[in-house]
Design a protein around this motif. Structure first.
Motif, PDB file in Angstrom:
ATOM      1  N   ALA A  18       1.273  -0.903   0.101  1.00  0.00           N
ATOM      2  CA  ALA A  18      -0.467  -0.016  -0.156  1.00  0.00           C
ATOM      3  C   ALA A  18       0.240   0.987   0.224  1.00  0.00           C
ATOM      4  O   ALA A  18       0.496   1.695  -0.769  1.00  0.00           O
ATOM      5  N   GLU A  19       2.143   1.336   0.997  1.00  0.00           N
ATOM      6  CA  GLU A  19       2.555   3.004   0.641  1.00  0.00           C
ATOM      7  C   GLU A  19       2.964   2.700  -0.506  1.00  0.00           C
ATOM      8  O   GLU A  19       3.206   4.012  -0.826  1.00  0.00           O
ATOM      9  N   VAL A  20       3.839   1.686  -1.269  1.00  0.00           N
ATOM     10  CA  VAL A  20       4.025   2.000  -2.637  1.00  0.00           C
ATOM     11  C   VAL A  20       3.595   2.155  -3.702  1.00  0.00           C
ATOM     12  O   VAL A  20       4.046   3.388  -4.360  1.00  0.00           O
ATOM     13  N   ARG A  21       1.952   2.231  -3.567  1.00  0.00           N
ATOM     14  CA  ARG A  21       1.083   2.601  -4.116  1.00  0.00           C
ATOM     15  C   ARG A  21       1.014   3.555  -3.884  1.00  0.00           C
ATOM     16  O   ARG A  21       0.253   4.073  -5.020  1.00  0.00           O
ATOM     17  N   LYS A  22       1.418   4.304  -2.980  1.00  0.00           N
ATOM     18  CA  LYS A  22       0.002   5.742  -2.395  1.00  0.00           C
ATOM     19  C   LYS A  22       1.482   6.256  -3.071  1.00  0.00           C
ATOM     20  O   LYS A  22       1.135   7.698  -3.365  1.00  0.00           O
ATOM     21  N   ARG A  23       2.283   5.693  -2.420  1.00  0.00           N
ATOM     22  CA  ARG A  23       3.627   7.001  -3.349  1.00  0.00           C
ATOM     23  C   ARG A  23       4.140   6.825  -4.902  1.00  0.00           C
ATOM     24  O   ARG A  23       4.212   8.277  -5.666  1.00  0.00           O
ATOM     25  N   LEU A  24       3.628   5.980  -5.473  1.00  0.00           N
ATOM     26  CA  LEU A  24       3.840   6.048  -6.935  1.00  0.00           C
ATOM     27  C   LEU A  24       2.540   6.166  -7.841  1.00  0.00           C
ATOM     28  O   LEU A  24       1.776   6.633  -8.824  1.00  0.00           O
ATOM     29  N   GLU A  25       0.994   6.846  -6.270  1.00  0.00           N
ATOM     30  CA  GLU A  25      -0.108   7.214  -7.403  1.00  0.00           C
ATOM     31  C   GLU A  25      -0.474   6.134  -8.245  1.00  0.00           C
ATOM     32  O   GLU A  25      -0.784   6.246  -9.381  1.00  0.00           O
ATOM     33  N   LEU A  26      -0.241   4.625  -8.018  1.00  0.00           N
ATOM     34  CA  LEU A  26      -1.087   3.521  -7.794  1.00  0.00           C
ATOM     35  C   LEU A  26      -2.677   3.419  -8.711  1.00  0.00           C
ATOM     36  O   LEU A  26      -2.937   3.558  -7.126  1.00  0.00           O
ATOM     37  N   VAL A  27      -3.000   3.151  -9.528  1.00  0.00           N
ATOM     38  CA  VAL A  27      -4.478   3.093  -9.432  1.00  0.00           C
ATOM     39  C   VAL A  27      -4.576   1.410 -10.021  1.00  0.00           C
ATOM     40  O   VAL A  27      -3.845   1.154 -11.100  1.00  0.00           O
ATOM     41  N   PRO A  28      -5.731   0.901 -10.311  1.00  0.00           N
ATOM     42  CA  PRO A  28      -5.886  -0.822 -11.105  1.00  0.00           C
ATOM     43  C   PRO A  28      -5.594   0.052 -13.068  1.00  0.00           C
ATOM     44  O   PRO A  28      -6.381   1.364 -13.630  1.00  0.00           O
ATOM     45  N   GLY A  29      -5.111  -0.557 -13.056  1.00  0.00           N
ATOM     46  CA  GLY A  29      -4.563  -0.363 -14.939  1.00  0.00           C
ATOM     47  C   GLY A  29      -2.911   0.170 -15.061  1.00  0.00           C
ATOM     48  O   GLY A  29      -2.928   0.145 -15.714  1.00  0.00           O
ATOM     49  N   SER A  30      -2.439   0.803 -14.006  1.00  0.00           N
ATOM     50  CA  SER A  30      -1.817   1.886 -13.789  1.00  0.00           C
ATOM     51  C   SER A  30      -0.479   0.757 -14.502  1.00  0.00           C
ATOM     52  O   SER A  30      -0.680  -1.003 -14.234  1.00  0.00           O
ATOM     53  N   ILE A  31       0.701   0.958 -15.294  1.00  0.00           N
ATOM     54  CA  ILE A  31       1.571   0.322 -15.915  1.00  0.00           C
ATOM     55  C   ILE A  31       3.305   0.460 -15.488  1.00  0.00           C
ATOM     56  O   ILE A  31       3.303   1.908 -14.735  1.00  0.00           O
ATOM     57  N   LEU A  32       3.455  -1.075 -14.336  1.00  0.00           N
ATOM     58  CA  LEU A  32       5.106  -0.459 -14.390  1.00  0.00           C
ATOM     59  C   LEU A  32       5.707  -1.015 -15.132  1.00  0.00           C
ATOM     60  O   LEU A  32       5.814  -2.011 -15.797  1.00  0.00           O
ATOM     61  N   GLU A  33       7.270  -0.136 -14.578  1.00  0.00           N
ATOM     62  CA  GLU A  33       8.114  -1.138 -15.381  1.00  0.00           C
ATOM     63  C   GLU A  33       9.243  -0.711 -15.072  1.00  0.00           C
ATOM     64  O   GLU A  33       9.501  -0.614 -13.729  1.00  0.00           O
ATOM     65  N   TRP A  34      10.205  -2.212 -14.954  1.00  0.00           N
ATOM     66  CA  TRP A  34      11.171  -2.498 -14.583  1.00  0.00           C
ATOM     67  C   TRP A  34      12.546  -2.525 -15.214  1.00  0.00           C
ATOM     68  O   TRP A  34      12.377  -2.793 -16.599  1.00  0.00           O
ATOM     69  N   ASP A  35      13.710  -1.763 -14.465  1.00  0.00           N
ATOM     70  CA  ASP A  35      14.559  -1.363 -15.193  1.00  0.00           C
ATOM     71  C   ASP A  35      16.690  -2.029 -14.986  1.00  0.00           C
ATOM     72  O   ASP A  35      16.029  -2.063 -13.465  1.00  0.00           O
ATOM     73  N   ALA A  36      17.130  -2.934 -15.217  1.00  0.00           N
ATOM     74  CA  ALA A  36      18.294  -3.515 -14.592  1.00  0.00           C
ATOM     75  C   ALA A  36      19.136  -2.644 -14.513  1.00  0.00           C
ATOM     76  O   ALA A  36      19.384  -1.944 -15.718  1.00  0.00           O
ATOM     77  N   GLU A  37      20.045  -2.362 -13.848  1.00  0.00           N
ATOM     78  CA  GLU A  37      21.133  -1.323 -13.766  1.00  0.00           C
ATOM     79  C   GLU A  37      21.731  -2.550 -12.679  1.00  0.00           C
ATOM     80  O   GLU A  37      21.904  -2.281 -11.608  1.00  0.00           O
ATOM     81  N   GLY A  38      22.801  -3.198 -13.353  1.00  0.00           N
ATOM     82  CA  GLY A  38      23.637  -4.029 -13.047  1.00  0.00           C
ATOM     83  C   GLY A  38      22.864  -4.830 -11.971  1.00  0.00           C
ATOM     84  O   GLY A  38      22.569  -5.791 -12.625  1.00  0.00           O
ATOM     85  N   ASP A  39      23.288  -4.942 -10.738  1.00  0.00           N
ATOM     86  CA  ASP A  39      22.312  -6.361 -10.023  1.00  0.00           C
ATOM     87  C   ASP A  39      21.568  -5.668  -9.296  1.00  0.00           C
ATOM     88  O   ASP A  39      21.064  -6.706  -8.516  1.00  0.00           O
ATOM     89  N   ARG A  40      20.657  -5.103  -9.307  1.00  0.00           N
ATOM     90  CA  ARG A  40      19.677  -3.862  -8.798  1.00  0.00           C
ATOM     91  C   ARG A  40      18.572  -3.861  -9.983  1.00  0.00           C
ATOM     92  O   ARG A  40      18.727  -4.040 -11.395  1.00  0.00           O
ATOM     93  N   ILE A  41      17.315  -4.302  -9.455  1.00  0.00           N
ATOM     94  CA  ILE A  41      16.257  -3.686 -10.493  1.00  0.00           C
ATOM     95  C   ILE A  41      15.400  -2.744  -9.583  1.00  0.00           C
ATOM     96  O   ILE A  41      14.833  -2.586  -9.054  1.00  0.00           O
TER      97      ILE A  41
END
Length: 86
Positions: A18-41
């Motif tokens: 919930a805290e992440v959804r609030k901070r990113l202002e996510l709602v149903p249908g929101s799209i998340l993008e995953w980026d790889a940066e070395g050993d971090r995502i």
């Protein structure tokens, strides 16, 4: 700084805390993008389009002004056509 944790299900799914959804202002249908940066995502929300942006994209030109009587007449015609006996 750790914000939250999620557990991966047997099907490879996760719940977004919930805290992440609030901070990113996510709602149903929101799209998340995953980026790889070395050993971090990194996960981030894609696109932050407002209602006005979408409206302008769909309706590029302003509608021509009409009087209240024109609008009421249009409604009357629509209702007659819709409920006319066939």
């Amino acid at each position: 700084m750790k914000l939250a944790q999620s557990r991966v299900t047997a099907q490879g799914q996760i719940s977004v805390p919930a805290e992440v959804r609030k901070r990113l202002e996510l709602v149903p249908g929101s799209i998340l993008e995953w980026d790889a940066e070395g050993d971090r995502i990194t996960v981030r929300r894609v696109g932050r389009h407002s209602f006005e942006d979408l409206h302008q994209a769909l309706f590029s030109r302003e509608p021509e002004p009409r009087s209240l009587e024109d609008l009421k007449e249009g409604i009357r015609q629509r209702m007659r056509a819709r409920h006319a006996r066939r």
